[in-house]
Design an enzyme around this catalytic site. Structure first.
Site, mmCIF file in Angstrom:
data_model
loop_
_atom_site.group_PDB
_atom_site.id
_atom_site.type_symbol
_atom_site.label_atom_id
_atom_site.label_comp_id
_atom_site.label_asym_id
_atom_site.label_seq_id
_atom_site.Cartn_x
_atom_site.Cartn_y
_atom_site.Cartn_z
ATOM 1 N N ARG A 114 58.589 -71.632 118.900
ATOM 2 C CA ARG A 114 59.146 -70.567 118.691
ATOM 3 C C ARG A 114 58.396 -69.449 119.253
ATOM 4 O O ARG A 114 58.829 -68.558 119.861
ATOM 5 C CB ARG A 114 59.407 -70.500 117.142
ATOM 6 C CG ARG A 114 59.919 -69.001 116.692
ATOM 7 C CD ARG A 114 60.109 -68.762 115.459
ATOM 8 N NE ARG A 114 60.954 -69.678 114.766
ATOM 9 C CZ ARG A 114 60.784 -70.590 113.901
ATOM 10 N NH1 ARG A 114 59.617 -71.198 113.725
ATOM 11 N NH2 ARG A 114 61.877 -71.325 113.385
ATOM 12 N N TYR A 115 57.168 -69.574 119.325
ATOM 13 C CA TYR A 115 56.012 -68.518 119.925
ATOM 14 C C TYR A 115 55.514 -69.169 121.086
ATOM 15 O O TYR A 115 55.312 -70.384 121.251
ATOM 16 C CB TYR A 115 55.113 -68.244 118.935
ATOM 17 C CG TYR A 115 55.380 -67.643 117.397
ATOM 18 C CD1 TYR A 115 55.931 -66.583 117.292
ATOM 19 C CD2 TYR A 115 55.769 -68.672 116.473
ATOM 20 C CE1 TYR A 115 56.497 -65.969 116.174
ATOM 21 C CE2 TYR A 115 55.990 -68.231 115.204
ATOM 22 C CZ TYR A 115 56.430 -66.744 115.225
ATOM 23 O OH TYR A 115 56.893 -66.478 113.838
ATOM 24 N N ARG A 118 51.794 -71.288 120.836
ATOM 25 C CA ARG A 118 51.550 -72.280 119.781
ATOM 26 C C ARG A 118 53.003 -73.167 119.480
ATOM 27 O O ARG A 118 54.020 -72.784 119.822
ATOM 28 C CB ARG A 118 51.094 -71.560 118.670
ATOM 29 C CG ARG A 118 51.853 -70.784 117.986
ATOM 30 C CD ARG A 118 51.132 -69.723 116.989
ATOM 31 N NE ARG A 118 51.821 -68.564 116.449
ATOM 32 C CZ ARG A 118 51.905 -67.519 117.026
ATOM 33 N NH1 ARG A 118 51.484 -67.306 118.061
ATOM 34 N NH2 ARG A 118 52.668 -66.685 116.346
ATOM 35 N N CYS A 127 56.116 -86.172 101.573
ATOM 36 C CA CYS A 127 55.119 -85.383 101.015
ATOM 37 C C CYS A 127 54.795 -86.135 99.657
ATOM 38 O O CYS A 127 55.309 -86.834 99.123
ATOM 39 C CB CYS A 127 55.836 -83.879 100.437
ATOM 40 S SG CYS A 127 56.419 -82.871 101.966
ATOM 41 N N CYS A 131 58.308 -79.822 96.486
ATOM 42 C CA CYS A 131 58.396 -78.264 95.829
ATOM 43 C C CYS A 131 59.902 -78.113 95.757
ATOM 44 O O CYS A 131 60.765 -78.155 96.546
ATOM 45 C CB CYS A 131 57.614 -77.345 96.729
ATOM 46 S SG CYS A 131 55.944 -77.591 96.732
ATOM 47 N N CYS A 134 61.125 -75.661 98.581
ATOM 48 C CA CYS A 134 60.980 -75.984 99.850
ATOM 49 C C CYS A 134 61.994 -75.543 100.862
ATOM 50 O O CYS A 134 63.337 -75.733 100.772
ATOM 51 C CB CYS A 134 60.845 -77.476 100.024
ATOM 52 S SG CYS A 134 60.439 -78.066 101.719
ATOM 53 N N ARG A 136 62.352 -76.808 103.711
ATOM 54 C CA ARG A 136 62.688 -77.722 104.736
ATOM 55 C C ARG A 136 63.381 -78.847 103.473
ATOM 56 O O ARG A 136 63.652 -80.277 104.088
ATOM 57 C CB ARG A 136 61.568 -78.413 105.373
ATOM 58 C CG ARG A 136 60.971 -77.589 106.673
ATOM 59 C CD ARG A 136 60.313 -78.303 107.662
ATOM 60 N NE ARG A 136 59.847 -77.540 108.724
ATOM 61 C CZ ARG A 136 58.836 -76.943 108.946
ATOM 62 N NH1 ARG A 136 57.553 -77.408 108.198
ATOM 63 N NH2 ARG A 136 58.351 -76.141 109.965
ATOM 64 N N ASP A 296 62.217 -68.324 101.169
ATOM 65 C CA ASP A 296 63.299 -68.381 102.367
ATOM 66 C C ASP A 296 64.517 -68.636 101.831
ATOM 67 O O ASP A 296 64.566 -68.959 100.371
ATOM 68 C CB ASP A 296 62.816 -69.628 103.171
ATOM 69 C CG ASP A 296 61.705 -69.318 103.907
ATOM 70 O OD1 ASP A 296 61.385 -68.538 104.626
ATOM 71 O OD2 ASP A 296 60.566 -70.059 103.962
ATOM 72 N N ASP A 333 59.809 -64.733 107.147
ATOM 73 C CA ASP A 333 60.580 -65.860 108.195
ATOM 74 C C ASP A 333 61.890 -65.214 108.593
ATOM 75 O O ASP A 333 62.741 -65.532 107.515
ATOM 76 C CB ASP A 333 60.285 -67.289 108.097
ATOM 77 C CG ASP A 333 59.566 -67.866 109.069
ATOM 78 O OD1 ASP A 333 59.711 -67.380 110.136
ATOM 79 O OD2 ASP A 333 58.760 -68.711 108.900
ATOM 80 N N LYS A 340 58.238 -64.653 112.206
ATOM 81 C CA LYS A 340 57.722 -64.352 111.011
ATOM 82 C C LYS A 340 57.022 -62.919 111.476
ATOM 83 O O LYS A 340 56.668 -62.486 112.466
ATOM 84 C CB LYS A 340 56.307 -65.040 110.807
ATOM 85 C CG LYS A 340 55.797 -65.324 109.384
ATOM 86 C CD LYS A 340 54.839 -66.213 109.245
ATOM 87 C CE LYS A 340 55.178 -67.534 109.131
ATOM 88 N NZ LYS A 340 55.018 -68.318 110.442
#
Length: 373
Positions: A114-115, A118, A127, A131, A134, A136, A296, A333, A340
């Protein structure tokens, strides 16, 4: 859904001699509402409703987190993060399967670019805990695949071919559920790319399964000639147990700097006292608060989201009352993959007479500042 331990794909060469590909022991997790009820974490009369949630979204609670939950408290902040809630099946029109827009920026499997300088490298989609907020949640869970040998090779080739990539952020899922051998293999591959200078790992493991932060794992993370960072996700001060602090110390004492990221969550850390306690607990463990994320627009998470205005008020409340070491950047985000941005409160504006500025201090006092200052 299948169990993590049921997966048989070898991936990345010969399989590790562990109960699963990742080294996570599924027997230690509570993966079903019936197991949560047997542990006394939810009442049996809620099982039918929670089974409906578990059929849609992955459930896993580690012993370390189960031990922190006060089942007698209906508003327990640890339970709100990990115990399924029927409200998760209520989806608002604005909520999205891909709330931060990873998919349009995925040139090859496992890479999000995206950037300019990076990339994200998503090694696994499992995981140690899942959570309830989450972002995702539509793509992680037991049975989700890890990158194959060919996919990992293509992802590394993508990084290798682009000299503008200065940093690789390794995420998932939780990449530290991988065995030390697999982690070391990824680190060695990235360390061999001259233009990659920073390797950053995002994880919850030091908090949710601190015993997994072994000397072997710590050693596997280190890369000669590269800056390696670990970013810890924690949302409440109670997560920073003695065992979690010891796990962080193993990393920091080995020369691996740690940063902290948290999600602003209703009923967890959305008051000044709880947020202050969390940030201080992180700093005391030598983890520098980095980001406080606005929740999000993930499906079924509206009951855990605050408004941005509430988040800004919280950031104002802790400004000046907490050390600068304890101040995260409050960020959003932008949905759709636009990146972000900081959304914290502003303290500076043009003076009404357009002669200089007006600055607001942390107590709400207003002060003039000259235009040439």
């Amino acid at each position: 859904m299948g169990r993590v331990g049921e997966r048989s794909e070898p991936g990345w060469g010969e399989p590790d001699k562990t109960p699963s590909l990742t080294g996570t022991s599924p027997a230690r997790q509570l993966n079903r509402p019936a197991e949560l009820a047997a542990a006394g974490l939810v009442p049996p009369e809620r099982l039918a409703a929670l089974d409906a949630v578990a059929a849609r979204y992955a459930v896993a609670v580690t012993p370390a987190m189960a031990d922190l939950i006060d089942a007698a408290d209906p508003d327990d902040p640890i339970a709100r993060q990990f115990i399924p809630d029927p409200a998760e099946l209520d989806r608002l029109p604005e909520e999205r399967d891909d709330p931060i827009g990873d998919n349009p920026h995925q040139p090859v499997a496992g890479i999000v670019h995206r950037y300019p300088d990076r990339v994200l490298l998503k090694l696994v989609h499992v995981c140690a805990v899942y959570c309830r907020f989450c972002f995702r949640r539509e793509m992680v869970g037991p049975g989700a695949k890890m990158l194959s040998d060919a996919e990992l090779a293509e992802a590394l080739a993508y990084v290798r071919a682009r000299p503008e990539i200065w940093e690789v952020v390794i995420t998932g899922g939780d990449p530290l559920v991988l065995s030390p051998r697999r982690i070391a293999a990824v680190v060695a591959s990235l360390a061999a790319i001259e233009h990659v200078k920073v390797i950053r790992w995002h994880t919850r493991l030091p908090v949710v399964d601190p015993a997994r932060i072994t000397p072997a794992l710590v050693g596997a993370l280190k890369a000669q000639g590269k800056a390696v960072y670990v970013v810890l996700h924690a949302n409440h001060a109670r997560e920073m147990t003695a065992a979690a602090r010891a796990a962080c110390a193993r990393l920091v004492d080995a020369g691996i700097p740690m940063l902290g990221q948290s999600v602003l969550l209703r009923g967890v850390n959305d008051d000044p006292a709880a947020l202050s306690d969390l940030m201080r607990a992180l700093v005391e463990a030598r983890v520098k608060p980095y980001y406080l994320h606005q929740g999000d627009l993930a499906p079924g998470t509206s009951h855990l989201r605050t408004t941005i205005a509430e988040g800004q008020a919280l950031m104002r409340a802790i400004r000046g009352r907490l050390s600068g070491l304890c101040q995260p950047t409050y960020v959003l985000d932008i949905p759709g993959g636009h990146g972000k941005v900081p959304v914290g409160p502003g303290y500076l504006c043009e003076a009404a007479d357009e002669e200089g500025y007006e600055v607001t201090d942390y107590q709400g006092g207003r002060h003039r500042y000259p235009p040439a200052g």
